[in-house]
Scaffold this motif. Structure first.
Motif, mmCIF file in Angstrom:
data_model
loop_
_atom_site.group_PDB
_atom_site.id
_atom_site.type_symbol
_atom_site.label_atom_id
_atom_site.label_comp_id
_atom_site.label_asym_id
_atom_site.label_seq_id
_atom_site.Cartn_x
_atom_site.Cartn_y
_atom_site.Cartn_z
ATOM 1 N N UNK A 1 0.884 -1.120 -0.144
ATOM 2 C CA UNK A 1 -0.178 -0.020 0.024
ATOM 3 C C UNK A 1 0.816 1.232 0.141
ATOM 4 N N UNK A 2 0.158 2.343 -0.430
ATOM 5 C CA UNK A 2 0.965 3.635 -0.513
ATOM 6 C C UNK A 2 -0.049 4.859 -0.140
ATOM 7 N N UNK A 3 0.203 5.475 1.001
ATOM 8 C CA UNK A 3 -0.649 6.441 1.486
ATOM 9 C C UNK A 3 0.090 7.799 1.667
ATOM 10 N N UNK A 4 -0.833 8.896 1.266
ATOM 11 C CA UNK A 4 -0.381 10.237 1.752
ATOM 12 C C UNK A 4 -1.211 10.340 3.029
ATOM 13 N N UNK A 5 -0.072 10.861 4.188
ATOM 14 C CA UNK A 5 -0.943 11.034 5.283
ATOM 15 C C UNK A 5 -1.274 12.359 5.683
ATOM 16 N N UNK A 6 -0.433 13.383 5.168
ATOM 17 C CA UNK A 6 -0.469 14.628 5.460
ATOM 18 C C UNK A 6 -0.051 15.612 4.377
ATOM 19 N N UNK A 7 -0.263 16.873 4.332
ATOM 20 C CA UNK A 7 0.055 17.834 3.412
ATOM 21 C C UNK A 7 0.004 19.273 4.260
ATOM 22 N N UNK A 8 1.278 19.852 4.396
ATOM 23 C CA UNK A 8 1.453 21.058 5.087
ATOM 24 C C UNK A 8 2.053 22.355 4.030
ATOM 25 N N UNK A 9 1.664 23.333 4.032
ATOM 26 C CA UNK A 9 2.140 24.456 3.235
ATOM 27 C C UNK A 9 1.577 25.712 4.105
ATOM 28 N N UNK A 10 2.493 26.652 4.296
ATOM 29 C CA UNK A 10 3.903 26.558 4.464
ATOM 30 C C UNK A 10 4.256 25.424 5.706
ATOM 31 N N UNK A 11 5.496 24.982 5.533
ATOM 32 C CA UNK A 11 5.939 24.450 6.579
ATOM 33 C C UNK A 11 6.674 25.240 7.631
ATOM 34 N N UNK A 12 6.189 25.216 8.792
ATOM 35 C CA UNK A 12 6.668 26.222 10.112
ATOM 36 C C UNK A 12 7.845 25.818 10.451
ATOM 37 N N UNK A 13 8.922 26.761 10.629
ATOM 38 C CA UNK A 13 10.189 26.660 11.318
ATOM 39 C C UNK A 13 11.332 26.322 10.243
ATOM 40 N N UNK A 14 10.731 25.894 9.084
ATOM 41 C CA UNK A 14 11.975 26.046 7.772
ATOM 42 C C UNK A 14 12.191 27.166 7.279
ATOM 43 N N UNK A 15 13.398 27.582 6.976
ATOM 44 C CA UNK A 15 13.963 28.780 6.206
ATOM 45 C C UNK A 15 13.243 28.630 4.823
ATOM 46 N N UNK A 16 12.706 29.782 4.218
ATOM 47 C CA UNK A 16 12.409 29.628 2.743
ATOM 48 C C UNK A 16 13.340 28.964 1.843
ATOM 49 N N UNK A 17 12.834 28.232 0.922
ATOM 50 C CA UNK A 17 13.999 27.760 -0.401
ATOM 51 C C UNK A 17 14.501 28.857 -1.170
ATOM 52 N N UNK A 18 15.814 28.880 -1.324
ATOM 53 C CA UNK A 18 16.564 29.923 -1.991
ATOM 54 C C UNK A 18 16.215 30.026 -3.566
ATOM 55 N N UNK A 19 16.453 31.068 -4.206
ATOM 56 C CA UNK A 19 16.149 31.463 -5.425
ATOM 57 C C UNK A 19 16.789 30.345 -6.293
ATOM 58 N N UNK A 20 17.862 29.635 -6.033
ATOM 59 C CA UNK A 20 18.572 28.552 -6.606
ATOM 60 C C UNK A 20 17.650 27.499 -6.994
ATOM 61 N N UNK A 21 16.554 27.254 -6.383
ATOM 62 C CA UNK A 21 15.433 26.276 -6.688
ATOM 63 C C UNK A 21 14.490 26.690 -7.561
ATOM 64 N N UNK A 22 14.834 27.774 -8.062
ATOM 65 C CA UNK A 22 13.738 28.213 -9.302
ATOM 66 C C UNK A 22 12.382 28.865 -8.861
ATOM 67 N N UNK A 23 12.155 29.044 -7.524
ATOM 68 C CA UNK A 23 10.944 29.686 -6.937
ATOM 69 C C UNK A 23 11.350 30.802 -6.372
#
Length: 193
Positions: free
Chosen positions: A71-93
């Protein structure tokens, strides 16, 4: 003379009977309606399955060429993730945040399988997708789902969070799971924020 007439008569009867059976066999085969040949259809894509809700399991395997099943299951989705520094511009976002999908893959029975982040992506309403970055460590959401192929033995599961860089202004509509060996994908609906 009488015995030779009988002999000739018996021989004639045997010949006629043999010829008659042979003719009947041939005629019978010709009189039989031929079995129609069924055309092999062109391969088609399977009917799409409606997206699952977060928490609903998808079952897989148990047949050729992969005898493992699970089996495969998605347990949760979170946006934005709390406590994480934002992704850098190098990731294309630009003006990005981290989103995290918590997933669980279980090998119920059969040979060992391997699992990692690569089959997972986020799908947006405009048809675009966001792939995993392959990043781990630091302040990314824990527990982390492995970035490298990890063996999952029969009767065992693998669980963790997969980070995706997304724009602050965009939210995906689906979470997509498609291993390289699969012919179709499994999808889960991302609820509105």
């Amino acid at each position: 003379m009488r015995s030779s007439n009988i002999t000739v008569g018996v021989c004639l009867l045997i010949c006629l009977t043999a010829c008659s059976e042979s003719a009947d066999s041939t005629d019978g085969a010709n009189r039989t309606t031929p079995t129609p040949k069924v055309a092999t259809p062109f391969p088609t894509r399977p009917t799409p399955v409606a997206p699952l809700q977060i928490g609903q399991e998808a079952t897989w395997g148990g047949g050729a060429p992969d005898p493992a099943s699970g089996t495969t299951v998605v347990l949760s989705y979170e946006q934005p993730v709390k406590g994480a520094r934002p992704p850098g511009d190098g990731l294309g976002v630009n003006d990005g945040v981290w989103a995290a999908v918590e997933v669980k893959v279980c090998n119920k029975q059969g040979p060992d399988i391997s699992s990692d982040q690569q089959p997972w992506s986020l799908a947006f309403a405009d048809g675009t997708r966001t792939q995993t970055t392959g990043l781990n460590g630091g302040d990314l959401p824990k527990p982390e789902y492995p970035t490298l192929p990890t063996v999952v033995k029969a009767g065992d599961c693998l669980r963790g969070k997969i980070p995706f860089p997304v724009s602050k202004e965009r939210r995906p509509t689906k979470i997509v799971y498609q291993p390289a060996s699969a012919t179709t994908s499994t999808e889960w609906t991302v609820p509105p924020s």
